[in-house]
Design an enzyme around this catalytic site. Structure first.
Site, mmCIF file in Angstrom:
data_model
loop_
_atom_site.group_PDB
_atom_site.id
_atom_site.type_symbol
_atom_site.label_atom_id
_atom_site.label_comp_id
_atom_site.label_asym_id
_atom_site.label_seq_id
_atom_site.Cartn_x
_atom_site.Cartn_y
_atom_site.Cartn_z
ATOM 1 N N SER A 143 0.781 -1.449 0.068
ATOM 2 C CA SER A 143 0.505 -0.026 0.224
ATOM 3 C C SER A 143 0.921 1.698 0.000
ATOM 4 O O SER A 143 1.794 1.095 0.648
ATOM 5 C CB SER A 143 -0.674 -0.162 1.454
ATOM 6 O OG SER A 143 -1.345 1.165 2.041
ATOM 7 N N TYR A 156 -1.214 -0.448 10.730
ATOM 8 C CA TYR A 156 -2.011 -1.523 9.190
ATOM 9 C C TYR A 156 -0.733 -0.377 8.738
ATOM 10 O O TYR A 156 0.524 -1.973 8.180
ATOM 11 C CB TYR A 156 -2.477 -0.243 8.767
ATOM 12 C CG TYR A 156 -3.543 -0.999 7.151
ATOM 13 C CD1 TYR A 156 -4.035 -1.653 6.797
ATOM 14 C CD2 TYR A 156 -2.971 0.313 6.264
ATOM 15 C CE1 TYR A 156 -4.295 -2.259 5.874
ATOM 16 C CE2 TYR A 156 -3.508 0.703 4.441
ATOM 17 C CZ TYR A 156 -4.146 -0.914 4.790
ATOM 18 O OH TYR A 156 -3.985 -1.571 3.440
HETATM 19 P P1 NDP Z 1 -11.534 -5.939 1.089
HETATM 20 O O1 NDP Z 1 -12.270 -5.617 1.601
HETATM 21 O O2 NDP Z 1 -11.951 -5.846 -0.736
HETATM 22 O O3 NDP Z 1 -10.904 -7.618 0.606
HETATM 23 C C1 NDP Z 1 -10.257 -8.200 1.206
HETATM 24 C C2 NDP Z 1 -9.791 -9.357 1.004
HETATM 25 O O4 NDP Z 1 -9.098 -10.219 2.289
HETATM 26 C C3 NDP Z 1 -10.851 -10.155 1.560
HETATM 27 O O5 NDP Z 1 -11.108 -10.573 -0.114
HETATM 28 C C4 NDP Z 1 -11.163 -11.404 2.244
HETATM 29 O O6 NDP Z 1 -12.114 -12.533 2.208
HETATM 30 C C5 NDP Z 1 -9.331 -11.652 2.434
HETATM 31 N N1 NDP Z 1 -9.212 -11.543 4.231
HETATM 32 C C6 NDP Z 1 -9.354 -11.029 4.988
HETATM 33 N N2 NDP Z 1 -8.644 -11.580 5.790
HETATM 34 C C7 NDP Z 1 -8.644 -13.208 5.326
HETATM 35 C C8 NDP Z 1 -8.006 -14.235 6.084
HETATM 36 N N3 NDP Z 1 -8.012 -14.145 7.488
HETATM 37 N N4 NDP Z 1 -7.893 -15.266 5.363
HETATM 38 C C9 NDP Z 1 -8.289 -14.412 3.900
HETATM 39 N N5 NDP Z 1 -8.493 -13.997 3.721
HETATM 40 C C10 NDP Z 1 -8.754 -12.765 4.603
HETATM 41 O O7 NDP Z 1 -9.950 -5.064 0.392
HETATM 42 P P2 NDP Z 1 -9.173 -4.767 -1.070
HETATM 43 O O8 NDP Z 1 -9.528 -5.351 -2.071
HETATM 44 O O9 NDP Z 1 -9.034 -3.226 -0.883
HETATM 45 O O10 NDP Z 1 -7.886 -4.785 -0.012
HETATM 46 C C11 NDP Z 1 -6.798 -5.996 -0.459
HETATM 47 C C12 NDP Z 1 -5.874 -5.991 -0.477
HETATM 48 O O11 NDP Z 1 -5.634 -4.378 -0.895
HETATM 49 C C13 NDP Z 1 -4.693 -5.714 0.691
HETATM 50 O O12 NDP Z 1 -4.161 -6.188 1.411
HETATM 51 C C14 NDP Z 1 -5.225 -3.962 1.266
HETATM 52 O O13 NDP Z 1 -4.783 -4.153 2.484
HETATM 53 C C15 NDP Z 1 -4.387 -3.476 0.376
HETATM 54 N N6 NDP Z 1 -5.001 -1.761 -0.565
HETATM 55 C C16 NDP Z 1 -5.614 -1.569 -0.096
HETATM 56 C C17 NDP Z 1 -6.454 -0.526 -0.366
HETATM 57 C C18 NDP Z 1 -7.989 0.335 -0.505
HETATM 58 O O14 NDP Z 1 -7.662 1.117 -0.640
HETATM 59 N N7 NDP Z 1 -9.253 -0.883 -0.970
HETATM 60 C C19 NDP Z 1 -5.359 0.951 -1.270
HETATM 61 C C20 NDP Z 1 -4.030 0.107 -0.030
HETATM 62 C C21 NDP Z 1 -3.708 -1.379 -0.317
HETATM 63 P P3 NDP Z 1 -13.108 -13.180 3.160
HETATM 64 O O15 NDP Z 1 -13.195 -11.719 4.412
HETATM 65 O O16 NDP Z 1 -13.672 -13.818 2.327
HETATM 66 O O17 NDP Z 1 -11.502 -13.361 4.114
#
Ligand code: NDP
Length: 249
Positions: A143, A156
């Protein structure tokens, strides 16, 4: 769409929503077989159905990246089905923003276990296969928070700085084995990520910021960056990509 990833096998964590979902779709559209990992099985199945409806190939493996048995089972299921791991996208993450003094230690732990330790353990589990193959690509979703720390984001930030450090150290270890590493650093992306922020005031501020002060990125914008990185010829290693909305400061 292109077929530049025909025959490649890609694991994508956090594929049940947001960036992971869009990335899995984009890789599948270019011919990769995608292994969909996250906790919410219904969402993964729906995504697999969509991919297969477009002639793509997907395997659903419900996975909690904080469970080591799940991590090993994910790698095993991938090898049983496809016999290879060409691309690993470590994307699963949570962003539980709180000031340190009011932070719940459970939230600290969850961020470290999902964003950092999960990524480290899955990398560890997949690496021997890539080294045997003499090729493989590990894409770690960090990020802007992995490059700049801000108040209320300490936990974070700690995990994302950790992701960057881990990935660069790994690069130096495995790049001569043909294993490539890419750090992806998105700015604000419109996903479910901010919905889980425990501090109501901070959550409101982040949501307002996303909606009012900029046109945020879409998950597809990041999926395109990841697709670019993993579609380069073997001798090209895109080590790091920082992608912000144009009007994000
Ligand atoms: P979402 O919340 O849409 O997606 C997060 C994903 O992580 C979900 O699919 C969730 O699936 C999964 N997840 C969470 N906990 C677990 C776990 N214990 N085991 C397996 N999977 C898990 O957010 P984003 O798509 O935005 O996030 C994706 C990545 O991008 C993250 O690493 C985030 O830090 C990064 N990011 C996002 C930004 C933003 O502005 N959105 C900016 C910079 C980075 P489930 O709950 O089904 O397990």
């Amino acid at each position: 769409l292109g077929s530049e990833l025909d025959g490649e096998v890609a694991i994508v964590t956090g594929a049940s929503s947001g960036i992971g979902e869009a990335t899995a779709e984009a890789l599948a559209a270019r011919g990769a077989s995608v292994v969909l990992a996250a906790r919410r099985e219904t969402e993964l199945e729906a995504l697999a159905d969509r991919i297969e409806a477009q002639e793509g190939d997907a395997l659903v493996v419900p996975t909690d990246v904080t469970e080591e048995e799940d991590i090993d089972a994910l790698v095993e299921a991938t090898l049983d089905e496809y016999g290879a791991i060409d691309i690993l996208v470590n994307n699963a993450g949570v962003m539980l923003l709180e000031p340190v003094e009011r932070a719940d230690r459970e939230n600290f732990r969850q961020m470290v276990e999902v964003n950092l330790l999960g990524l480290m353990n899955l990398t560890h589990a997949a690496l021997p296969t890539m080294q045997e193959q003499g090729s493989g690509h590990i894409v770690n979703v960090s990020s802007t928070a992995g490059r700049r720390a801000n108040a209320n984001s300490s936990g974070y930030n700690a995990t994302k700085f950790g992701v960057n450090a881990f990935t660069e150290a790994l690069r130096q270890e495995v790049t001569t084995d043909g294993v490539r590493t890419t750090i992806i650093e998105p700015g604000a992306v419109d996903t479910e990520l901010q919905e889980h922020i425990p501090d109501e005031k901070i959550k409101q501020r982040v949501e307002e910021g996303l909606l009012e002060s900029m046109q945020p990125l879409e998950s597809e914008d990041i999926a395109r960056a990841i697709t670019y990185a993993v579609s380069q010829p073997q001798h090209v290693n895109v080590n790091e990509m920082l992608i912000r909305p144009t009007d994000q400061q």
